[in-house]
Design an enzyme around this catalytic site. Structure first.
Site, PDB file in Angstrom:
ATOM      1  N   PRO A   2       0.738  -1.174   0.049  1.00 11.35           N
ATOM      2  CA  PRO A   2       0.090  -0.211   0.032  1.00 11.35           C
ATOM      3  C   PRO A   2       0.891   1.337   0.129  1.00 11.35           C
ATOM      4  O   PRO A   2       1.848   1.414   0.668  1.00 11.35           O
ATOM      5  CB  PRO A   2      -0.601  -0.115   1.231  1.00 11.35           C
ATOM      6  CG  PRO A   2      -0.630  -1.437   1.794  1.00 11.35           C
ATOM      7  CD  PRO A   2       0.771  -2.068   1.102  1.00 11.35           C
ATOM      8  N   ILE A  66      -2.875  -3.312  -3.525  1.00 12.30           N
ATOM      9  CA  ILE A  66      -3.471  -4.464  -4.242  1.00 12.30           C
ATOM     10  C   ILE A  66      -4.165  -5.184  -3.161  1.00 12.30           C
ATOM     11  O   ILE A  66      -3.811  -5.691  -2.125  1.00 12.30           O
ATOM     12  CB  ILE A  66      -2.295  -5.496  -4.692  1.00 12.30           C
ATOM     13  CG1 ILE A  66      -1.392  -4.621  -5.591  1.00 12.30           C
ATOM     14  CG2 ILE A  66      -2.760  -6.699  -4.936  1.00 12.30           C
ATOM     15  CD1 ILE A  66      -0.153  -5.357  -5.789  1.00 12.30           C
TER      16      ILE A  66
END
Length: 115
Positions: A2, A66
């Site tokens: 992230p 993701i």
């Protein structure tokens, strides 16, 4: 993986920047459910920003991950990061936008390849 990019028109000294980086890392990791060792935070202070015709303290952020993002998580991230910016930089939550990107593994590079 992230990654949070934060831009603000408030000048940020090194002590405040360090506090924001640590706190934002903890917030993002906890709420997205990824280890802190995967989280990257980019903080740009003193960026020219006008919001609602004024240059009062404001901020814009983008978070890319993701997986881990979605309506309930995004709301919690928005709230927690707005609170952090208000506490550390006096940016009112009504002067902070954040955009969320949930990307596929092949659209994020790392270590000379993609995830």
């Amino acid at each position: 993986m992230p990654t949070l990019n934060l831009n603000t028109n408030v000048p940020v000294d090194s002590v405040t920047a360090s506090d924001i980086l640590k706190d934002a890392t903890r917030i993002v990791a906890k709420l997205i459910g990824k280890p802190e060792s995967y989280v990257m935070i980019v903080l740009n202070g003193g960026v020219p920003i006008a919001f609602a015709k004024t240059e009062e303290p404001a901020a814009y952020g983008e978070i890319i991950s993701i997986g881990g993002l979605g309506p309930s998580v995004n709301g919690k991230l928005s709230s927690a990061l707005a609170e952090l910016l208000e506490t550390k930089l006096s940016v009112d939550s009504s002067r902070f936008y954040i955009k969320f990107y949930d990307v596929e593994r092949s659209f994020f590079g790392f270590n000379g390849s993609t995830f």
